[in-house]
Design a protein around this motif. Structure first.
Motif, PDB file in Angstrom:
ATOM      1  N   HIS A   1     -13.350  -2.454   5.968  1.00 18.46           N
ATOM      2  CA  HIS A   1     -14.219  -1.505   5.256  1.00 18.46           C
ATOM      3  C   HIS A   1     -15.664  -1.564   5.711  1.00 18.46           C
ATOM      4  O   HIS A   1     -16.179  -2.616   6.072  1.00 18.46           O
ATOM      5  CB  HIS A   1     -14.131  -1.767   3.758  1.00 18.46           C
ATOM      6  CG  HIS A   1     -12.790  -1.416   3.211  1.00 18.46           C
ATOM      7  ND1 HIS A   1     -11.865  -2.351   2.859  1.00 18.46           N
ATOM      8  CD2 HIS A   1     -12.208  -0.200   3.002  1.00 18.46           C
ATOM      9  CE1 HIS A   1     -10.761  -1.740   2.441  1.00 18.46           C
ATOM     10  NE2 HIS A   1     -10.948  -0.440   2.524  1.00 18.46           N
TER      11      HIS A   1
ATOM     12  N   ASN B   1      -2.893   6.807  -3.482  1.00 17.13           N
ATOM     13  CA  ASN B   1      -3.051   5.488  -4.112  1.00 17.13           C
ATOM     14  C   ASN B   1      -4.251   4.682  -3.623  1.00 17.13           C
ATOM     15  O   ASN B   1      -4.351   3.497  -3.922  1.00 17.13           O
ATOM     16  CB  ASN B   1      -1.774   4.664  -3.901  1.00 17.13           C
ATOM     17  CG  ASN B   1      -1.605   4.204  -2.459  1.00 17.13           C
ATOM     18  OD1 ASN B   1      -2.450   4.464  -1.602  1.00 17.13           O
ATOM     19  ND2 ASN B   1      -0.526   3.499  -2.193  1.00 17.13           N
ATOM     20  N   THR B   2      -5.173   5.298  -2.856  1.00 13.53           N
ATOM     21  CA  THR B   2      -6.161   4.459  -2.176  1.00 13.53           C
ATOM     22  C   THR B   2      -7.567   4.541  -2.773  1.00 13.53           C
ATOM     23  O   THR B   2      -8.209   3.531  -3.004  1.00 13.53           O
ATOM     24  CB  THR B   2      -6.196   4.813  -0.680  1.00 13.53           C
ATOM     25  OG1 THR B   2      -4.866   4.839  -0.188  1.00 13.53           O
ATOM     26  CG2 THR B   2      -7.007   3.809   0.094  1.00 13.53           C
TER      27      THR B   2
ATOM     28  N   PHE C   1      -4.227  -7.368   7.921  1.00 10.47           N
ATOM     29  CA  PHE C   1      -3.015  -6.641   7.509  1.00 10.47           C
ATOM     30  C   PHE C   1      -1.794  -7.274   8.175  1.00 10.47           C
ATOM     31  O   PHE C   1      -1.065  -6.643   8.938  1.00 10.47           O
ATOM     32  CB  PHE C   1      -3.144  -5.161   7.853  1.00 10.47           C
ATOM     33  CG  PHE C   1      -3.852  -4.361   6.796  1.00 10.47           C
ATOM     34  CD1 PHE C   1      -4.646  -4.979   5.831  1.00 10.47           C
ATOM     35  CD2 PHE C   1      -3.738  -2.977   6.745  1.00 10.47           C
ATOM     36  CE1 PHE C   1      -5.306  -4.245   4.847  1.00 10.47           C
ATOM     37  CE2 PHE C   1      -4.388  -2.229   5.755  1.00 10.47           C
ATOM     38  CZ  PHE C   1      -5.170  -2.864   4.809  1.00 10.47           C
TER      39      PHE C   1
ATOM     40  N   GLU D   1      -4.844   8.376   3.171  1.00 17.68           N
ATOM     41  CA  GLU D   1      -5.279   8.841   4.489  1.00 17.68           C
ATOM     42  C   GLU D   1      -4.219   9.582   5.290  1.00 17.68           C
ATOM     43  O   GLU D   1      -4.524  10.135   6.338  1.00 17.68           O
ATOM     44  CB  GLU D   1      -5.843   7.666   5.287  1.00 17.68           C
ATOM     45  CG  GLU D   1      -4.840   6.586   5.637  1.00 17.68           C
ATOM     46  CD  GLU D   1      -5.546   5.275   5.991  1.00 17.68           C
ATOM     47  OE1 GLU D   1      -6.396   4.831   5.216  1.00 17.68           O
ATOM     48  OE2 GLU D   1      -5.244   4.717   7.035  1.00 17.68           O
TER      49      GLU D   1
ATOM     50  N   ILE E   1       0.811  -1.215   0.000  1.00 21.02           N
ATOM     51  CA  ILE E   1       0.000   0.000   0.000  1.00 21.02           C
ATOM     52  C   ILE E   1       0.850   1.273   0.000  1.00 21.02           C
ATOM     53  O   ILE E   1       0.346   2.355   0.230  1.00 21.02           O
ATOM     54  CB  ILE E   1      -0.998   0.013   1.180  1.00 21.02           C
ATOM     55  CG1 ILE E   1      -0.277  -0.162   2.521  1.00 21.02           C
ATOM     56  CG2 ILE E   1      -2.042  -1.065   0.995  1.00 21.02           C
ATOM     57  CD1 ILE E   1      -1.221  -0.094   3.723  1.00 21.02           C
TER      58      ILE E   1
END
Ligand code: V55
Ligand code: FE
Length: 512
Positions: free
Chosen positions: A299, A135-136, A323, A150, A74
């Motif tokens: 999410h 990039n999210t 993660f 973020e 990420i």
């Protein structure tokens, strides 16, 4: 005489593009590193003529070999894909977001930014406050695209040309240094509900909540403190409430960051924690905290208010650290048990409902299972965000799939009824990774979830990427149209469907 393959194997890539020999940087996930335009893509099948708009999505795509081999998926540079669909035809464009990082590293012709969200690992040439990779997620607001990460403010982009216009602070009204990748847009009045966490600086427990009207005028701003610093990746909103979620992915202390550690570490003791705040006229002391066990939240599906005055939040709940690349402090990411599914008979994850009673005296909450599927990247018909809804689209992992998840790979799309738990699905098969879907209503006033789904498929059998259009009411039949790209893209993060109307609007000039 050595053939070309042997010659290539014996020659080392130049150091600035010598990517680590790990699954994050090789094979299907080898960086693309190009910008592209394909006019009138090859389309198989028929794109329904009522589809008129553009699908945008974010793809982390490393420009340069990372300074640290153990850097995470990420942290790649954000590239935006745009698929413009009109009159049954599709045109494709892909461009990198011109972040400060992108520009500085281009000038240096190598990576100079360090680890994900750790500015203390940067090369001294960086000297820039803003670390966004953009990039999210990419959303459409105020006639422009906002490319989100973020850890920073949004980057604004032109929705037609994909040119980066600069950092955006809502004409000076947004002063927090960070901005979530998952703001919510109220479908009834166009308000933007958003927040930034670690808003007092790295590793601080300050959160800044903001509400903007549909023209970008600030309606509310409220700063408050959280019980610990967790990765507050997503959020949720109802008509009268905003919900904040802290999963036990805990930020390291400033001292630990200065020692070069990863930004987050999984805590095996912190509890999954939820905060509720009035959407209008909030004060810092109004925030009410609820908690569950040590568990992972990624999410949000949706949130809404019940007729009983309670607030409901629906989301996948995962019983281990999804993660895994942020293991507990000092532990090895690849071997530590917190990053692996538990084998005590409990499902890896399922889609659940949380209930918050603003009048409750007990701060403990328990989930109720809605859908017995192990999935993530929940999406709904966005005309129902903040409201009671019936249908959820969920990316799930077909257990028979050959390829394991790298940065969250799914190969099956499910359409679920959140009230009955029933679902239908389509699996792309074992060679293909499917991106999160976006929902396209059949008509502005079509019933809930009546329309189409658009998603991106990375095929490992052909090393090519396709964009798929499915009939959302007939998902198990598979795509009705396949837009074929003559190259391979990487797995992306989030995307948005934007109806055609931006084409006639004038673009706002005021940017940082
Ligand atoms: C997520 C993704 C991010 C990030 C933090 O999906 C959380 C979760 C693509 O970047 O920085
Ligand atoms: Fe996300």
């Amino acid at each position: 005489m050595p053939d070309i393959a042997e010659c290539a194997a014996n020659l080392t890539a130049q150091p600035e593009v010598d990517f680590p020999d790990t699954p994050f940087f090789t094979g299907a996930e080898a960086p693309c590193r190009f910008e592209a335009e394909v006019y009138n893509c090859v389309v198989r099948g028929t794109i329904p003529p009522e589809i008129d708009g553009t699908y945008y999505r974010c793809m982390p795509d490393w420009s340069w070999a990372p300074l640290y081999e153990d850097d995470v998926f990420i942290n790649g540079d954000g590239a935006i894909d745009a698929v413009r669909i009109k009159d049954g035809h599709a045109d494709f464009k892909q461009k990198y977001v011109r972040t400060a990082k992108f520009a500085i590293e281009r000038a240096a012709r190598q990576a100079v930014y360090g680890k994900y969200r750790n500015r203390y690992t940067d090369d001294p040439r960086v000297q820039h406050e803003v670390h966004s990779t953009a990039n999210t997620h990419v959303i459409y607001f105020e006639n422009q695209l906002l490319a989100l990460k973020e850890d920073s403010k949004p980057y604004a982009m032109d929705p037609n040309s994909l040119e980066t216009r600069g950092l955006y602070n809502f004409n000076g009204q947004y002063t927090a240094p960070t901005f979530t990748a998952h703001p919510k847009i109220d479908p009834d009045n166009g308000e933007l509900i958003t927040m930034g966490y670690e808003a007092g600086g790295d590793a601080t427990n300050d959160v800044a909540y903001y509400l903007f009207d549909k023209n970008g005028r600030k309606l509310e701003e409220c700063w408050f403190k959280t019980p610990y610093v967790g990765m507050m990746h997503d959020m949720a909103a109802t008509k009268n409430w905003v919900l904040f979620i802290l999963p036990p992915l805990e930020a390291r202390s400033l001292d630990d960051l200065k020692k070069g550690n990863k930004h987050f570490a999984w805590s095996e003791t912190q509890r999954l924690t939820f905060g509720i705040l009035p959407r209008r006229n909030p004060k810092p002391e109004d925030i009410r905290w609820f908690h569950y066990d040590n568990a992972f939240y990624g999410h949000t599906g949706n949130a809404f208010e019940g007729d009983d005055g309670c607030i409901y939040l629906d989301a996948p709940l995962t019983y281990h650290n999804k993660f895994w690349f942020f293991p507990p402090a000092g532990e090895d990411a690849f071997t530590h048990s917190s990053g692996k599914p538990r084998n005590d008979g409990q499902p890896e994850s399922h889609y659940v409902r949380w209930k918050f009673d603003p009048k409750a005296t007990d701060s403990r909450v328990e989930p109720t299972e809605l859908i017995n599927l192990d999935g993530e990247m929940p999406k709904l018909d966005e005309r129902f965000v903040t409201k009671q809804y019936n249908t959820l689209f969920l990316a799930v992992h077909d257990r028979n799939a050959k390829y394991g998840p790298v940065g969250g790979v799914y190969n099956t799309m499910a359409r679920c009824n959140v009230n009955t738990g029933e679902y239908k699905y389509w699996s792309a098969g074992e060679h293909t990774a499917l991106h999160e879907v976006a929902f396209i209503p059949r008509a502005p006033d079509a019933p809930e979830a009546d329309g189409y789904l658009i998603t991106i498929a990375n095929r490992r059998d052909t090393s090519l990427t396709s964009i798929l259009i499915l009939n959302a009411t007939d998902i198990e039949k598979g795509p009705i149209a396949i837009i074929e790209l003559p190259f391979r893209l990487r797995n992306g993060i989030h995307g948005s469907w934007v109806r055609k109307e931006f084409e006639n609007t004038t673009v706002k000039p005021a940017l940082l």
